[in-house]
Design a protein around this motif. Structure first.
Motif, PDB file in Angstrom:
ATOM      1  N   ALA A 106      70.565  40.474  64.656  1.00  0.00           N
ATOM      2  CA  ALA A 106      69.630  40.749  65.751  1.00  0.00           C
ATOM      3  C   ALA A 106      68.890  42.055  65.515  1.00  0.00           C
ATOM      4  CB  ALA A 106      70.384  40.804  67.071  1.00  0.00           C
ATOM      5  N   ALA A 107      69.472  42.930  64.688  1.00  0.00           N
ATOM      6  CA  ALA A 107      68.845  44.221  64.420  1.00  0.00           C
ATOM      7  C   ALA A 107      67.669  44.097  63.450  1.00  0.00           C
ATOM      8  CB  ALA A 107      69.874  45.203  63.873  1.00  0.00           C
ATOM      9  N   GLY A 108      67.605  42.987  62.709  1.00  0.00           N
ATOM     10  CA  GLY A 108      66.489  42.821  61.782  1.00  0.00           C
ATOM     11  C   GLY A 108      66.881  42.069  60.528  1.00  0.00           C
ATOM     12  N   GLY A 109      65.944  41.984  59.601  1.00  0.00           N
ATOM     13  CA  GLY A 109      66.136  41.259  58.356  1.00  0.00           C
ATOM     14  C   GLY A 109      65.084  40.179  58.192  1.00  0.00           C
ATOM     15  N   ARG A 110      64.950  39.696  56.969  1.00  0.00           N
ATOM     16  CA  ARG A 110      63.970  38.645  56.684  1.00  0.00           C
ATOM     17  C   ARG A 110      64.575  37.270  56.972  1.00  0.00           C
ATOM     18  NH1 ARG A 110      62.806  41.685  51.094  1.00  0.00           N
ATOM     19  NH2 ARG A 110      65.074  41.644  51.287  1.00  0.00           N
ATOM     20  N   GLU A 111      63.807  36.451  57.694  1.00  0.00           N
ATOM     21  CA  GLU A 111      64.251  35.096  58.006  1.00  0.00           C
ATOM     22  C   GLU A 111      63.152  34.116  57.630  1.00  0.00           C
ATOM     23  OE1 GLU A 111      66.011  32.392  61.696  1.00  0.00           O
ATOM     24  OE2 GLU A 111      65.057  34.326  62.100  1.00  0.00           O
ATOM     25  N   ASN A 112      63.455  33.279  56.649  1.00  0.00           N
ATOM     26  CA  ASN A 112      62.510  32.266  56.175  1.00  0.00           C
ATOM     27  C   ASN A 112      61.146  32.855  55.823  1.00  0.00           C
ATOM     28  OD1 ASN A 112      64.583  30.303  57.162  1.00  0.00           O
ATOM     29  ND2 ASN A 112      62.927  28.858  56.764  1.00  0.00           N
ATOM     30  N   VAL A 113      61.151  33.959  55.113  1.00  0.00           N
ATOM     31  CA  VAL A 113      59.907  34.553  54.615  1.00  0.00           C
ATOM     32  C   VAL A 113      59.520  33.845  53.314  1.00  0.00           C
ATOM     33  CG1 VAL A 113      58.830  36.640  53.696  1.00  0.00           C
ATOM     34  CG2 VAL A 113      60.309  36.773  55.704  1.00  0.00           C
ATOM     35  N   LEU A 114      58.253  33.472  53.197  1.00  0.00           N
ATOM     36  CA  LEU A 114      57.774  32.738  52.027  1.00  0.00           C
ATOM     37  C   LEU A 114      57.437  33.690  50.893  1.00  0.00           C
ATOM     38  CD1 LEU A 114      56.855  30.109  50.677  1.00  0.00           C
ATOM     39  CD2 LEU A 114      54.643  30.377  51.829  1.00  0.00           C
ATOM     40  N   PHE A 115      57.997  33.405  49.708  1.00  0.00           N
ATOM     41  CA  PHE A 115      57.696  34.150  48.488  1.00  0.00           C
ATOM     42  C   PHE A 115      57.120  33.192  47.456  1.00  0.00           C
ATOM     43  CE2 PHE A 115      60.670  36.919  50.553  1.00  0.00           C
ATOM     44  CZ  PHE A 115      60.392  38.208  50.101  1.00  0.00           C
ATOM     45  N   THR A 116      56.139  33.668  46.673  1.00  0.00           N
ATOM     46  CA  THR A 116      55.549  32.855  45.611  1.00  0.00           C
ATOM     47  C   THR A 116      55.455  33.668  44.328  1.00  0.00           C
ATOM     48  OG1 THR A 116      53.260  33.470  46.120  1.00  0.00           O
ATOM     49  CG2 THR A 116      54.166  31.569  47.309  1.00  0.00           C
ATOM     50  N   GLY A 117      55.314  32.956  43.206  1.00  0.00           N
ATOM     51  CA  GLY A 117      55.175  33.619  41.916  1.00  0.00           C
ATOM     52  C   GLY A 117      54.787  32.625  40.833  1.00  0.00           C
ATOM     53  N   SER A 118      54.645  33.136  39.619  1.00  0.00           N
ATOM     54  CA  SER A 118      54.273  32.320  38.470  1.00  0.00           C
ATOM     55  C   SER A 118      55.521  31.857  37.734  1.00  0.00           C
ATOM     56  CB  SER A 118      53.383  33.118  37.514  1.00  0.00           C
ATOM     57  OG  SER A 118      53.237  32.439  36.281  1.00  0.00           O
ATOM     58  N   LEU A 119      55.567  30.575  37.410  1.00  0.00           N
ATOM     59  CA  LEU A 119      56.705  30.034  36.664  1.00  0.00           C
ATOM     60  C   LEU A 119      56.802  30.628  35.264  1.00  0.00           C
ATOM     61  CD1 LEU A 119      56.284  26.320  37.747  1.00  0.00           C
ATOM     62  CD2 LEU A 119      58.295  27.729  38.226  1.00  0.00           C
ATOM     63  N   ALA A 120      55.696  31.084  34.714  1.00  0.00           N
ATOM     64  CA  ALA A 120      55.687  31.639  33.363  1.00  0.00           C
ATOM     65  C   ALA A 120      56.197  33.068  33.315  1.00  0.00           C
ATOM     66  CB  ALA A 120      54.277  31.581  32.792  1.00  0.00           C
ATOM     67  N   SER A 121      56.392  33.693  34.474  1.00  0.00           N
ATOM     68  CA  SER A 121      56.738  35.113  34.527  1.00  0.00           C
ATOM     69  C   SER A 121      58.125  35.322  35.123  1.00  0.00           C
ATOM     70  CB  SER A 121      55.701  35.859  35.372  1.00  0.00           C
ATOM     71  OG  SER A 121      56.106  37.190  35.614  1.00  0.00           O
ATOM     72  N   ALA A 122      58.807  36.352  34.629  1.00  0.00           N
ATOM     73  CA  ALA A 122      60.098  36.751  35.188  1.00  0.00           C
ATOM     74  C   ALA A 122      59.942  37.859  36.219  1.00  0.00           C
ATOM     75  CB  ALA A 122      61.032  37.207  34.063  1.00  0.00           C
ATOM     76  N   ASP A 123      58.697  38.164  36.614  1.00  0.00           N
ATOM     77  CA  ASP A 123      58.462  39.195  37.629  1.00  0.00           C
ATOM     78  C   ASP A 123      58.998  38.749  38.977  1.00  0.00           C
ATOM     79  OD1 ASP A 123      57.204  40.653  35.689  1.00  0.00           O
ATOM     80  OD2 ASP A 123      55.172  40.122  36.320  1.00  0.00           O
ATOM     81  N   ALA A 124      59.272  39.715  39.830  1.00  0.00           N
ATOM     82  CA  ALA A 124      59.747  39.414  41.174  1.00  0.00           C
ATOM     83  C   ALA A 124      58.665  38.686  41.969  1.00  0.00           C
ATOM     84  CB  ALA A 124      60.147  40.701  41.884  1.00  0.00           C
ATOM     85  N   PRO A 125      59.033  37.704  42.779  1.00  0.00           N
ATOM     86  CA  PRO A 125      58.043  37.000  43.590  1.00  0.00           C
ATOM     87  C   PRO A 125      57.468  37.908  44.670  1.00  0.00           C
ATOM     88  CG  PRO A 125      60.248  36.353  44.227  1.00  0.00           C
ATOM     89  CD  PRO A 125      60.403  37.214  43.008  1.00  0.00           C
ATOM     90  N   VAL A 126      56.313  37.511  45.194  1.00  0.00           N
ATOM     91  CA  VAL A 126      55.582  38.315  46.178  1.00  0.00           C
ATOM     92  C   VAL A 126      55.626  37.618  47.533  1.00  0.00           C
ATOM     93  CG1 VAL A 126      53.344  39.302  46.767  1.00  0.00           C
ATOM     94  CG2 VAL A 126      54.072  39.200  44.370  1.00  0.00           C
ATOM     95  N   PRO A 127      55.929  38.357  48.607  1.00  0.00           N
ATOM     96  CA  PRO A 127      55.933  37.724  49.930  1.00  0.00           C
ATOM     97  C   PRO A 127      54.514  37.389  50.382  1.00  0.00           C
ATOM     98  CG  PRO A 127      56.275  40.085  50.149  1.00  0.00           C
ATOM     99  CD  PRO A 127      56.312  39.780  48.672  1.00  0.00           C
ATOM    100  N   VAL A 128      54.387  36.298  51.129  1.00  0.00           N
ATOM    101  CA  VAL A 128      53.101  35.899  51.685  1.00  0.00           C
ATOM    102  C   VAL A 128      52.885  36.652  52.992  1.00  0.00           C
ATOM    103  CG1 VAL A 128      51.776  33.993  52.669  1.00  0.00           C
ATOM    104  CG2 VAL A 128      53.129  33.642  50.595  1.00  0.00           C
ATOM    105  N   VAL A 129      51.754  37.335  53.074  1.00  0.00           N
ATOM    106  CA  VAL A 129      51.428  38.168  54.233  1.00  0.00           C
ATOM    107  C   VAL A 129      50.290  37.513  55.012  1.00  0.00           C
ATOM    108  CG1 VAL A 129      50.613  40.423  55.007  1.00  0.00           C
ATOM    109  CG2 VAL A 129      52.187  40.255  53.053  1.00  0.00           C
ATOM    110  N   VAL A 130      50.460  37.393  56.321  1.00  0.00           N
ATOM    111  CA  VAL A 130      49.430  36.858  57.197  1.00  0.00           C
ATOM    112  C   VAL A 130      49.224  37.848  58.337  1.00  0.00           C
ATOM    113  CG1 VAL A 130      48.712  34.957  58.691  1.00  0.00           C
ATOM    114  CG2 VAL A 130      50.099  34.492  56.661  1.00  0.00           C
TER     115      VAL A 130
END
Length: 468
Positions: A239-263
């Motif tokens: 209840a204090a916080g945290g990410r819940e069902n946040v969408l992340f995307t990235g490139s399959l060719a890369s080992a970089d960390a995925p990026v959250p989708v911001v709206v």
């Protein structure tokens, strides 16, 4: 007569014979060249190269047959082109090149013939016909088989064959999706989730770093750009916080960390979402019901809002049309380019029925399942292909002890897959996204309704998402 004089005469005669021979040879070449030129003019344009990729044509939309002619061509009309068996196509031609594009995937294990009549050179002359035939391969799929006593595995299967090949295995595989180039799987090891990408050509793997300890669900991929996406929930969510069902995307060719989708400057909790085929856009439905379209390549760009919705059922391949569940209208086809929508009609049966699953098809029809009701209680399910007006053609039906988990279609809707579990079977398998242990996939011919295969496992790669 002196020796020098005789030698000079022989040399002169030799030069004469050489000159006459050269003249005859040049004359013959001129005749041959002229005949060839005349023959070419008499025959009209001809194809010097034909390009096609039958394997890609059955897996995805937008494949092409490309003719390259020996000369620049006059304008070609679509009416001059025939494709057998008949299928939709578009035409683009410029210079010496003619492309026939198929906006939807082609059927597997089928011989197609493409013919262009009345082809003329830019400078005029007689007409000719360009034609080619090719045979698409048998339909191939990937599936997940969980094993309570051993490793789970992702297997490759072919319609019409009894064998399977293991593509990837791990102690516990929760989900996977695949493009033509990559496979991405979520696994669990010691209670910790991992996301692994496998290069399908080389077998090389790399792990996608997660935002932290937590749970990955809603795994999806996009053929365009070779992208992946998933929703992530923190393990320490409170209840204090945290990410819940946040969408992340990235490139399959890369080992970089995925990026959250911001709206709108925040990372919304996403209930359902889809990649929009052949674009860089994402269609999002938040837990608040907001339905928005976001461009992944331009996250700071304008966000298109389409009001509110109960859910996204899918986006039809090769189209810009989404199937949406609205609060008041029910299921609608939503044109993401214009915002226009059309309400789908219900299918009428000889008794009460309850709609269970619905998926859009490239043709504009929908694949649906209906549970037949007896005294208000669901019994067996009937699977149909329905037009927007509600006209339906039945494909298959479940059996008395079946529980229908999911329905999917092959890219061209040539085959229909039913994922069913046994209502009398063992308990759930204990996965993060758990399913009954006894589960199988049945494949039906989309035209005849004949059952053509039954395989153990689920999560068939024809589906955009898993059966959860």
């Amino acid at each position: 007569m002196s020796t020098d004089s005789r030698r000079g005469q022989r040399i002169a005669r030799g030069r004469g014979r050489f000159a006459r021979g050269l003249a005859i040879t040049l004359g013959a070449l001129a005749v041959v060249g002229g005949a060839a030129a005349a023959s070419s003019l008499a025959q009209g344009p001809r194809a010097t190269q034909i390009q096609q990729d039958p394997e890609a044509a059955v897996a995805q939309s937008g494949s092409r047959v490309i003719f390259t002619a020996n000369e620049s061509l006059a304008e070609i009309d679509e009416a001059d082109v025939t494709v057998e068996p008949a299928t939709d196509f578009t035409l683009d031609a410029a210079g010496r090149t003619v492309g026939v594009r198929f906006p939807t995937a082609l059927d597997a294990d089928t011989t197609y013939t493409v013919t262009i009549d009345g082809v003329r050179g830019l400078g005029g002359g007689p007409a000719s016909t360009l034609t080619t035939s090719f045979t698409t391969p048998k339909a191939r799929v990937l599936m997940l088989e969980r094993d309570a006593a051993g490793d789970d595995r992702i297997v490759s299967r072919t319609v019409g064959a009894d064998t399977d090949d293991t593509v990837f295995s791990a102690a516990q595989i929760d989900d996977f999706r695949a493009t033509s180039a990559y496979l991405i799987a979520t696994t669990v090891d010691g209670g910790v989730m991992h996301v692994t990408v496998i290069d399908r050509a080389s077998g090389a793997t790399h792990e996608i770093p997660l935002p932290g300890p937590g749970t990955v669900t809603g795994l999806q991929v996009s053929e365009r750009g070779q992208l992946y996406g998933f929703t992530f929930t923190d393990a320490n969510l409170s209840a204090a916080g945290g990410r819940e069902n946040v969408l992340f995307t990235g490139s399959l060719a890369s080992a970089d960390a995925p990026v959250p989708v911001v709206v709108g400057g925040s990372e919304p909790s996403i209930d359902r979402w889809r990649f929009v085929p052949e674009t860089s856009s994402l269609l999002l439905n938040s837990f608040d019901g907001d339905l928005t379209l976001v461009d992944r390549q331009n996250p700071d760009g304008e966000v298109s809002s389409f009001g509110t919705a109960l859910g996204i059922e899918g986006v039809a391949r090769s189209t810009y049309t989404a199937l949406i569940d609205r609060f008041e209208e029910g299921f609608v086809e939503l044109d993401l380019a214009t915002g226009e929508q059309r309400v789908l009609s219900e299918v009428q049966f000889d008794r009460d029925a309850l709609l269970g699953h619905i998926q859009p098809l490239p043709s504009g029809d929908t694949l649906r399942s209906y549970a037949m009701l007896e005294d208000g209680i669901p019994t067996t399910s009937r699977i149909v292909i329905a037009s927007p007006e509600g006209d339906a053609r039945e494909i298959a039906a479940t059996r008395d002890t079946d529980v229908l988990q999911q329905v999917c279609a092959s890219p061209s809707a040539q085959y229909i897959a039913l994922i069913v579990s046994d209502a009398t079977g063992p308990a759930y398998d204990g996965g993060v996204q758990s399913l009954p242990e006894r589960i199988e996939t049945r494949i039906y011919d989309g035209d005849t309704g004949d059952e053509v295969a039954t395989w153990p496992g689920f999560d068939i790669s024809w589906c955009e998402v898993g059966p959860w």
